[in-house]
Write a protein that holds these residues in place. Structure first.
Motif, short mmCIF file in Angstrom:
data_model
loop_
_atom_site.label_atom_id
_atom_site.label_comp_id
_atom_site.label_asym_id
_atom_site.label_seq_id
_atom_site.Cartn_x
_atom_site.Cartn_y
_atom_site.Cartn_z
N ARG A 1 -3.72 12.88 -2.63
CA ARG A 1 -3.52 11.40 -2.47
C ARG A 1 -2.14 11.01 -2.60
O ARG A 1 -2.04 10.13 -3.35
CB ARG A 1 -4.61 10.64 -3.59
N THR B 1 -2.78 15.13 1.65
CA THR B 1 -4.06 14.37 1.44
C THR B 1 -4.79 14.83 0.41
O THR B 1 -5.36 13.77 -0.57
CB THR B 1 -5.08 14.75 2.51
N GLU B 2 -4.73 15.99 -0.11
CA GLU B 2 -5.30 16.54 -1.15
C GLU B 2 -4.85 15.85 -2.45
O GLU B 2 -5.87 15.41 -3.14
CB GLU B 2 -5.18 18.13 -1.34
N LEU C 1 0.84 -1.28 -0.08
CA LEU C 1 0.09 -0.04 0.10
C LEU C 1 0.94 1.42 0.04
O LEU C 1 0.51 2.25 -0.72
CB LEU C 1 -0.84 0.17 1.18
N VAL D 1 -6.04 9.60 -13.14
CA VAL D 1 -5.78 9.14 -11.69
C VAL D 1 -4.28 8.86 -12.11
O VAL D 1 -3.88 8.24 -13.00
CB VAL D 1 -6.48 8.16 -10.99
N ARG D 2 -3.42 9.02 -11.01
CA ARG D 2 -1.98 8.66 -10.87
C ARG D 2 -1.89 7.34 -10.85
O ARG D 2 -2.63 6.33 -10.14
CB ARG D 2 -1.15 9.49 -9.90
N ARG D 3 -0.81 6.81 -11.65
CA ARG D 3 -0.46 5.34 -11.25
C ARG D 3 0.88 5.41 -10.55
O ARG D 3 1.63 6.13 -10.68
CB ARG D 3 -0.37 4.48 -12.55
N PRO D 4 1.14 4.35 -9.83
CA PRO D 4 0.29 3.42 -9.36
C PRO D 4 -0.97 3.86 -8.48
O PRO D 4 -1.00 4.89 -7.94
CB PRO D 4 1.18 2.40 -8.36
N LEU D 5 -2.18 3.21 -8.35
CA LEU D 5 -3.24 3.51 -8.16
C LEU D 5 -2.98 3.66 -6.48
O LEU D 5 -2.52 2.96 -5.66
CB LEU D 5 -4.43 2.55 -8.10
N HIS D 6 -3.74 4.95 -5.77
CA HIS D 6 -3.54 5.08 -4.48
C HIS D 6 -4.43 3.89 -3.78
O HIS D 6 -5.67 3.51 -4.53
CB HIS D 6 -4.31 6.44 -4.23
N PRO D 7 -4.01 3.55 -2.72
CA PRO D 7 -4.90 2.54 -2.03
C PRO D 7 -6.49 2.63 -1.96
O PRO D 7 -7.19 1.71 -2.14
CB PRO D 7 -4.22 2.60 -0.72
N ARG E 1 8.31 -2.11 -5.77
CA ARG E 1 8.78 -0.95 -4.98
C ARG E 1 9.03 -1.33 -3.56
O ARG E 1 9.03 -0.62 -2.72
CB ARG E 1 7.85 0.24 -5.13
N TYR F 1 -9.62 14.49 -2.05
CA TYR F 1 -8.80 13.10 -1.93
C TYR F 1 -10.02 12.43 -2.66
O TYR F 1 -9.65 11.40 -3.19
CB TYR F 1 -9.03 12.98 -0.34
N THR G 1 2.52 2.30 -3.41
CA THR G 1 1.75 3.04 -4.50
C THR G 1 2.04 4.79 -4.18
O THR G 1 1.85 5.40 -5.11
CB THR G 1 0.25 2.92 -4.05
N LEU H 1 -8.01 4.19 -4.18
CA LEU H 1 -8.67 3.93 -5.43
C LEU H 1 -8.70 2.36 -5.89
O LEU H 1 -9.70 1.90 -6.29
CB LEU H 1 -7.97 4.82 -6.52
N GLY I 1 6.15 6.48 -5.98
CA GLY I 1 6.67 6.37 -7.30
C GLY I 1 5.79 6.35 -8.38
O GLY I 1 4.55 5.86 -8.20
N GLY J 1 5.15 4.25 -12.33
CA GLY J 1 5.50 3.12 -12.74
C GLY J 1 4.84 1.87 -12.11
O GLY J 1 4.36 1.70 -11.07
N TYR K 1 -0.81 7.54 1.92
CA TYR K 1 -1.63 6.67 2.45
C TYR K 1 -1.98 7.13 3.88
O TYR K 1 -1.31 7.45 4.56
CB TYR K 1 -0.77 5.28 2.60
#
Lengths: 504, 534
Positions: A209, A206-207, A173, B293-299, A185, B278, A176, B301, A179, A181, A212
């Motif tokens: 994302r 937070t805003e 978790l 949305v950015r990759r890797p996906l946020h947890p 990781r 968020y 993510t 998402l 980084g 790609g 975590y």
């Protein structure tokens, strides 16, 4: 900020306690970085007091100049490195330098001396906080990562480090958030230092994302911790300065320090304080009231706009007069000539009105009249770009300020065209600069355009050093450089003669 | 003030005499003027008969309950009664009837006590309630803002006096909102707390729902709300650690969330903005790619996708069939990153027009597998598919509601003026069973209470008679039988019970943290127990 523990050793006899000299234990500096929450307590000499403060001030002024010149953080770091080593060295704990303690002490003391000098006004406090934060950031980034982590821990910022097990458990978790790609990781997660903070402390992360979040706790990786540390640093410094400013009136019992502090804050107000009086007059230039129309070709837009307005209306409003008078003083026009200049420029008024309404202000600007302080200081310093840009935006009918900032695009273009800038590329560049608030860049762009043949020659012939060709951040510097470039022949001849003399 | 009503009356004194008279006048003069915000009401031809029906029911009640003494019972009796159930129940437009119905609702059904406890967080009135802003929307479209009430009883009394057709809840202020003009500087009167609110409106789904549009909803598109609630509810609990989340049906086409934890209530605007951002995934206007949305996906998402994927398969692909038309299918094709694959799909779908969305979705993977050249980027295809899934299922929020501390939101349990439905809380544990079209309406409640009186009431009366006849049933004599509250006699019962238990948990939590805080401050529990002896 809460009052930190006073490092007094116990005085056993309570009756004596009140009048006893306080004795302090020596401050220790376990970390290279310092949040400056404990004021220094040991004795230092007056010379040290002044010298340390001057050294730090030099660094801060240079940092500010870097930001004016829009240097990137990397460029700034490169630029500052030799200066920092010279004036404010600060070695890492692992370097085992014998100077370690004295370096850190100097850093500590000079910070607090400058706090005293710069707490007095809101404006100074803001600038001081800004540059001190820049300095702190520079050092924070340069710090060894282990020492930095130790330092951050020592701050007690109410961060909870994430344990190894938790890292392992949450690795997929957490990965993510650090980084791009699709690569693996997990190892990166384990290598990184993580900490848990309440998500409300990092609304920006937070805003986006970018962290975590679980059960209200944000998991922040070490590299994002920087912004949190910096925020905390700035906030504490702001509060501390506020407190210092309230305590300042009680400092006047000591008449050895006040002049030094005064001097320090003055030289910070005007980094180019050398532009006072006629000391900077350029050799060979005929700076007289009668020659102004001719010289005005070397003026930057802010001043040539004032000159045009003056010629057109035979009048300028107060702040326009002030800005222009100080500039003229800076280029070497002496008081008598200056009075002649204003008198002859205001051609629609009587001598009486001039003497009554205007003469005093000009004299005051030159330090000829007014309070003791004003006279001793030789009047005001010419305005720097910083001051012109940030203070007193012109109202209707006023001509002062910076055209790049305060003019509408149409008016600015008209002014530039009138000054001989017709190249579309340059005008477009100026538009982009002003759109992105880089007024210095716009001004320097125009300067380079107007002087590009001379600049090329100067560079080719090596007449001017790189420092002399650096970005201009003062209207008087603009004039000086423009004048020198346009009169290079005379100057280089003089220089050669000088060289010969030296040899001979 | 955001909604810019026709007139704003915020002084209660003025309303007493003039505004109410105005209200009556205005409505009498223009009897069928639509309220400004009800733009799409169903046809009104049958209003007359419905009104008559409702009156009929009320009239019966007058005999039974002796509460509706304000009604002229001879009115409209001559109209024929056709016995037909109103399909789309609606408040009658006749001012007398609607106000009287509303009065009955406020008097007999509205859960005053639990509303008070919900906002007050304690049995005794605190500033949480006393400094809370209410705004009351009157029948003449005037809005009275900055109303506040010292106790639950006074709240009830004022509402019964003014008969607002809508009640909105604002923030708690530093001082009593009614006194706000007495402060010289604005710093003394600032909003300090409000529940963190979210608003989901099905009109925002118009480009992806095929069954209804605008203000209309059906059980098919209601599923979008169900998905949204699941995603938001999970994230608010797991990520932000909030526990007290009340979901409320907004009466027509959406839901509101009220996050009532103390921490959520005291969030500053900056933090509300952060949470909203968020949650924000669907951006931009219609047309073009809306999910970025950015990759890797946020947890958050990836978890949301886990929650949503079944819904996507069943509720979107099968039921909504969003790519049925070739033009919608083309929009789907635009999102496929690989050009070759895109062309192959287009060819296939063109040859079989009207192919169902489920098959089209399966085609993407099927064709991708047979990709001979092997030049297909599996990652980017997966990303694109995830983006599509999110676009068709992820919650679409009205962010203005969540971002500001001082944004007003319609209170639970008011009657939606357009549909007559009660804005009831939704039990998140029974989310799939919630049917927005089956939510009690005001006329239905009135009817149900009559039916109860006929059946249940009668049997109870019988029981009571038996008891008093001497059958020794220990303890439960007729005197001990508590009068059943009116809401318990109707289909409103499960909703109010859910609300009651929600409020009870909230209050218990609040009390525990309050005790803990006090203990922390005192640093000594002993002192506290001593003081309790007094």
């Amino acid at each position: 900020m809460n009052r930190i523990d006073i490092k007094r050793t116990k005085v056993l006899d309570h009756r004596k306690k009140q009048f006893a000299d306080p004795s302090y234990k020596d401050t220790e500096y376990p970390h290279r970085l310092n949040f400056y929450s404990t004021p220094p307590t040991a004795d230092i000499t007056l010379e040290q007091f002044e010298q340390w403060a001057m050294d730090r001030l030099r660094i801060l002024a240079e940092l500010e100049a870097c930001s004016f010149r829009n240097k990137t953080p990397a460029e700034t770091a490169v630029h500052m490195k030799p200066l920092l080593e010279k004036y404010l060295p600060l070695d890492s704990t692992s370097s085992n330098s014998s100077e370690l303690n004295i370096q850190r002490q100097r850093d500590h003391y000079s910070h607090f001396i400058l706090r005293l000098a710069f707490a007095s006004t809101e404006d100074l406090r803001r600038r001081f906080t800004r540059v001190e934060t820049m300095l702190f950031r520079l050092r924070f980034q340069a710090d060894d990562s282990r020492e930095r982590a130790a330092f951050v821990r020592s701050l007690n910022l109410d961060w909870e480090p994430v344990s190894e097990e938790e890292k392992r458990e949450l690795a997929p978790l957490l990965a993510t958030t650090i980084g791009f790609g699709h690569g693996r990781r997990a190892q990166q997660v384990m290598d990184e230092e993580w900490c848990k903070v309440d998500w409300m402390r990092v609304p920006d992360l937070t805003e986006g994302r970018k962290v975590y979040i679980r059960a209200g706790k944000a998991y922040v990786p070490a590299r994002e911790q920087q912004s949190m540390v910096l925020n905390a640093y700035t906030k504490r410094l702001e509060q501390a300065l506020e407190l210092t400013s309230r305590a300042l009136p009680r400092l006047d019992e000591d008449d050895r320090l006040t002049p030094i502090l005064d001097h320090l804050s003055k030289s910070f107000i005007a980094p180019d304080a050398s532009y006072t009086g006629s000391g900077t007059a350029i050799d060979g230039a005929e700076i007289t009231a009668g020659n102004m129309d001719n010289l005005s070709q070397h003026f930057p837009m802010c001043m040539s706009n004032l000159h045009r307005s003056l010629r057109r209306d035979a009048h300028l409003k107060h702040f326009g007069r002030l800005q222009y008078t100080l500039f003229l003083k800076g280029i070497g026009l002496n008081l008598e000539e200056c009075l002649i200049f204003w008198r002859s420029s205001f051609r629609n008024i009587t001598d009486d009105t001039f003497n009554k309404d205007y003469r005093y202000n000009v004299q005051h600007a030159y330090g000829q009249v007014g309070g003791d302080m004003n006279r001793r200081g030789g009047g005001y310093s010419p305005f720097s770009c910083q001051k012109i840009l940030t203070e007193r935006a012109p109202g209707s009918g006023e001509a002062h300020g910076c055209p790049y900032r305060h003019f509408s695009l149409d008016n600015l273009t008209a002014l530039l065209r009138a000054s001989g800038v017709t190249d579309r590329g340059v005008l477009q560049g100026v538009k982009e600069d002003t759109d992105s608030q880089k007024f210095h860049m716009a001004c320097n762009r125009v300067f380079e355009h107007l002087h590009h043949t001379e600049l090329k020659r100067a560079k080719d012939d090596g007449i001017m050093t790189a420092a002399q060709l650096d970005t201009i951040v003062h209207p008087n510097e603009y004039f000086k450089r423009s004048y020198q470039l346009k009169n290079m022949d005379g100057r280089s001849k003089q220089k050669q003669e000088g060289d010969i003399k030296m040899e001979g | 003030m955001e909604d810019a009503p026709a007139a704003v009356v915020d002084s209660p004194a003025a309303v007493d005499d003039t505004a109410m008279a105005d209200a009556a006048d205005a409505q009498a003069a223009t009897e069928d003027v639509k309220p400004a915000d009800e733009s799409s009401q169903p046809a009104k031809e049958s209003n007359g008969t419905k009104a008559a029906e409702i009156k009929q029911e009320e009239k019966q009640e007058v005999k039974l309950e002796d509460l509706f003494d304000g009604i002229d019972s001879d009115d409209d009796l001559s109209l024929p009664e056709d016995g037909q159930e109103p399909q789309q129940p609606e408040l009658a437009d006749t001012p007398g009837a609607s106000i009287e119905l509303l009065r009955a609702y406020y008097q007999r059904f509205f859960p005053w006590r639990y509303m008070f406890q919900w906002l007050n967080h304690s049995p005794v009135p605190t500033n949480d309630f006393k400094h809370r802003e209410f705004s009351l929307w009157l029948h003449n479209d005037a809005v009275m803002r900055y109303q506040s009430f010292p106790t639950s009883d006074l709240f009830r009394k004022d509402v019964l006096r003014l008969m607002p057709r809508r009640i909105e809840i604002g923030p708690v202020y530093t001082a009593d909102p009614r006194d706000r003009k007495t402060f010289r500087n604005s710093a003394a009167f600032q909003p300090i707390a409000k529940e963190l609110c979210f608003d989901i409106d099905l009109t925002d789904y118009d480009d992806i729902r095929t069954c209804c549009d605008k203000a209309n909803i059906c059980n098919k598109c209601w599923k979008f709300t169900t998905m949204a609630i699941k995603v938001l509810d999970t994230a608010l609990r797991e990520d932000f650690g909030f526990n007290h989340i009340l979901w409320v049906y907004s009466g027509r086409r959406g839901v509101h969330a009220w996050v009532c934890d103390r921490k959520a209530r005291t969030l500053a605007d900056q933090h509300r903005k952060a949470i909203t951002a968020y949650f924000e995934v669907i951006a931009g206007k219609q047309g073009g790619k809306r999910v970025n949305v950015r990759r890797p996906l946020h947890p958050h998402l990836s978890r949301s996708i886990e929650i949503l994927k079944d819904h996507f398969q069943e509720d979107v692909l099968e039921i909504q069939d969003p790519w049925q038309s070739s033009e919608k299918a083309e929009y789907l094709l635009q999102q496929i990153p690989d050009l070759q694959l895109r062309d192959a799909l287009r060819k296939k779908w063109d040859s079989s027009p009207g192919r169902a969305s489920t098959s089209k979705w399966a085609d993407i993977d099927a064709l991708a597998r047979t990709d001979a050249s092997g030049g297909l980027d599996a990652h980017s295809l997966l990303d694109a598919k995830q983006d599509i899934l999110l676009e068709y299922t992820y919650p679409r929020l009205d962010i203005a509601v969540s971002q500001r501390l001082n944004h007003l939101l319609k209170s639970p349990f008011v009657i939606h003026p357009g549909t007559g439905r009660v804005c009831v809380p939704i039990d998140r544990n029974n989310l799939d069973a919630f049917d927005p079209l089956d939510v009690p309406t005001l006329p239905r409640l009135v009817r149900e209470i009559d039916e109860w009186a006929e059946t249940e009431g009668a049997s109870r009366a019988m029981a009571a008679v038996e008891v008093s006849d001497g059958a020794a049933v220990g303890g439960s004599s007729s005197q001990d039988v508590k009068p059943v509250p009116d809401w318990e006699k109707t289909s409103l019962k499960p909703y109010i019970e859910h609300f009651r238990s929600f409020v009870a948990t909230l209050m218990r939590d609040e009390r525990e943290t309050a005790v803990k805080r006090e203990r922390d401050e005192d640093g000594d529990v002993q002192i506290k127990t001593e003081s309790l002896d007094f």
